[in-house]
Scaffold this motif. Sequence first.
Motif, PDB file in Angstrom:
ATOM      1  N   ARG A  47       1.184  -0.829   0.138  1.00 63.74           N
ATOM      2  CA  ARG A  47      -0.200  -0.257  -0.453  1.00 63.74           C
ATOM      3  C   ARG A  47       1.022   0.775  -0.069  1.00 63.74           C
ATOM      4  O   ARG A  47       1.689   0.769  -0.522  1.00 63.74           O
ATOM      5  N   ILE A  50       2.591   6.983   3.338  1.00 65.49           N
ATOM      6  CA  ILE A  50       3.143   8.356   3.352  1.00 65.49           C
ATOM      7  C   ILE A  50       1.905   8.670   4.288  1.00 65.49           C
ATOM      8  O   ILE A  50       0.774   8.092   4.694  1.00 65.49           O
ATOM      9  N   LEU A 202       8.881  13.268  -2.736  1.00 65.39           N
ATOM     10  CA  LEU A 202       7.489  12.471  -4.490  1.00 65.39           C
ATOM     11  C   LEU A 202       7.795  13.589  -5.006  1.00 65.39           C
ATOM     12  O   LEU A 202       7.821  14.858  -4.986  1.00 65.39           O
ATOM     13  N   TYR A 225       4.828   4.854  -9.504  1.00 64.25           N
ATOM     14  CA  TYR A 225       3.302   4.882 -10.524  1.00 64.25           C
ATOM     15  C   TYR A 225       2.853   5.825 -11.676  1.00 64.25           C
ATOM     16  O   TYR A 225       3.866   6.958 -11.949  1.00 64.25           O
ATOM     17  N   GLY A 298      -2.914  11.489  -2.811  1.00 64.41           N
ATOM     18  CA  GLY A 298      -2.692  12.567  -1.893  1.00 64.41           C
ATOM     19  C   GLY A 298      -2.241  10.891  -0.520  1.00 64.41           C
ATOM     20  O   GLY A 298      -2.273  11.721   0.621  1.00 64.41           O
ATOM     21  N   ALA A 299      -2.576   9.889  -1.212  1.00 62.91           N
ATOM     22  CA  ALA A 299      -1.741   8.624   0.015  1.00 62.91           C
ATOM     23  C   ALA A 299      -3.123   9.145   1.272  1.00 62.91           C
ATOM     24  O   ALA A 299      -2.556   9.228   2.439  1.00 62.91           O
TER      25      ALA A 299
HETATM   26  C1  DHB Z   1       2.594   7.133  -2.199  1.00 54.30           C
HETATM   27  C2  DHB Z   1       1.607   6.738  -2.917  1.00 54.30           C
HETATM   28  C3  DHB Z   1       0.343   7.538  -3.075  1.00 54.30           C
HETATM   29  O1  DHB Z   1      -0.461   7.853  -3.303  1.00 54.30           O
HETATM   30  C4  DHB Z   1       0.866   9.034  -2.827  1.00 54.30           C
HETATM   31  O2  DHB Z   1       0.112  10.023  -3.287  1.00 54.30           O
HETATM   32  C5  DHB Z   1       2.171   9.205  -2.446  1.00 54.30           C
HETATM   33  C6  DHB Z   1       2.604   8.414  -2.313  1.00 54.30           C
HETATM   34  C7  DHB Z   1       3.255   5.704  -1.897  1.00 54.30           C
HETATM   35  O3  DHB Z   1       3.068   4.735  -2.441  1.00 54.30           O
HETATM   36  O4  DHB Z   1       4.498   6.167  -1.572  1.00 54.30           O
END
Ligand code: DHB
Length: 403
Positions: A47, A50, A202, A225, A298-299
């Motif tokens: 998954r 963050i 990031l 991604y 945005g995690a």
């Molecule tokens: C990650 C995943 C996300 O959706 C994001 O916004 C930032 C980081 C991750 O997998 O590291």
Amino acid sequence: MRQERTRVAVVGAGPAGLVLAMLLAREGVDAVVVDHRTREEIEGTVRAGILEQGTVELLDACGAGERIGVDGVRHDGIGIRVDGTTHRVDLRAHTGRSVWLYPQHEVLRDLFAWHRDHRTDLRLGVSGVAVTDTGDDGAVLTFTGADGVAVELACEALAGCDGSRSVVRGAIPDRVRTDHFRALPFAWFGVLVEAPPSAKELVYASSERGFALISSRTPTLQRMYFQCDPAESTSDWSDARVLDELQARVGGVDGFGLVEGPVVARDVIPMRSYVCEPMRHRRVFLAGDAAHTVPPTGAKGLNLAVADVVLLARALTDLLVHRRGGAADRYATDAARRVWRTQQFSYRMTTMLHPQPGADPFDEQRRRAEVGHLVSSQRAAAELAEAYVGWPLPAVGNSGGPR
Ligand code: DHB
């Protein structure tokens, strides 16, 4: 069938269930957590990585945050890349707060260690979990334990923390339940690449070829991604094609490029927004993905689950220990407020950075204008930063239970 009783039955030993059971244990409220998966399966789920500062502070306050301080990496900014240039959003300058790069499976390891140390009641690898009764004073759950013994577990409250395919959600009858659902017309192709990091922070890139995100897991393993069709098949992509596509989306006039390496894992992640309302019916409460899904940009998934269970732990403590039902009665409304704000943030960040396949030129220009505004206005950047680092969480209680 063996008859058992507990105060709170928690279905699901993911982040929502394990944090809820931890907060309840600290309040001295007995709980039993069940999950059909084994610990290895739960920890093996790939998954996002963050954590909001509030999530880190909560885990710290409970004594489950020590490793974040050692292996987690504080990020004070993110890069938004458009037209081949990175624009830094300074999270710390705008909000005084940061986020931590620390993968979800590591959070799960820390939570399992906490539960082992505090000898809580986790039943993993169970089968046939079903809600057989719900009433105004409690609920009944049945399952077969990993030892093969069938159990009927009566509880005063039932927490559905059992993810997007929740079984507990079905205990909220259709006549009182609304499922708000929105599918997005694209997905993410996610890969793990064995290479050193390409950037310190990031990178969220919006290019004509589509969105790409460069994140990290460890100094030698990177998570990346790129936007793809929801029907994309990972087997159609060689390592070289994956890396070329990522390079094409993040490259640019400033010379930024990816550090390449072998692609060691790949998956396609669908994008959808979902909210179940209400999140409570009688003594059944939903939290985390059982109640909602946000698109991954945005995690927010884990962080939102944590915010839910902070409210839920307080509501259940009030209800079961202090015999005050106010917070429990307000749980659905209080939790939904943050859930919808987070939906809005994740939806907006997603639609702003992803060109829609076949979009009408007016909408595409409008989308670009929105990104252009974000990277040229300090106020727009501050607004994004505020949501990205996470809105404040209510303080967690501890009335003398184990720390
Ligand atoms: C990650 C995943 C996300 O959706 C994001 O916004 C930032 C980081 C991750 O997998 O590291």
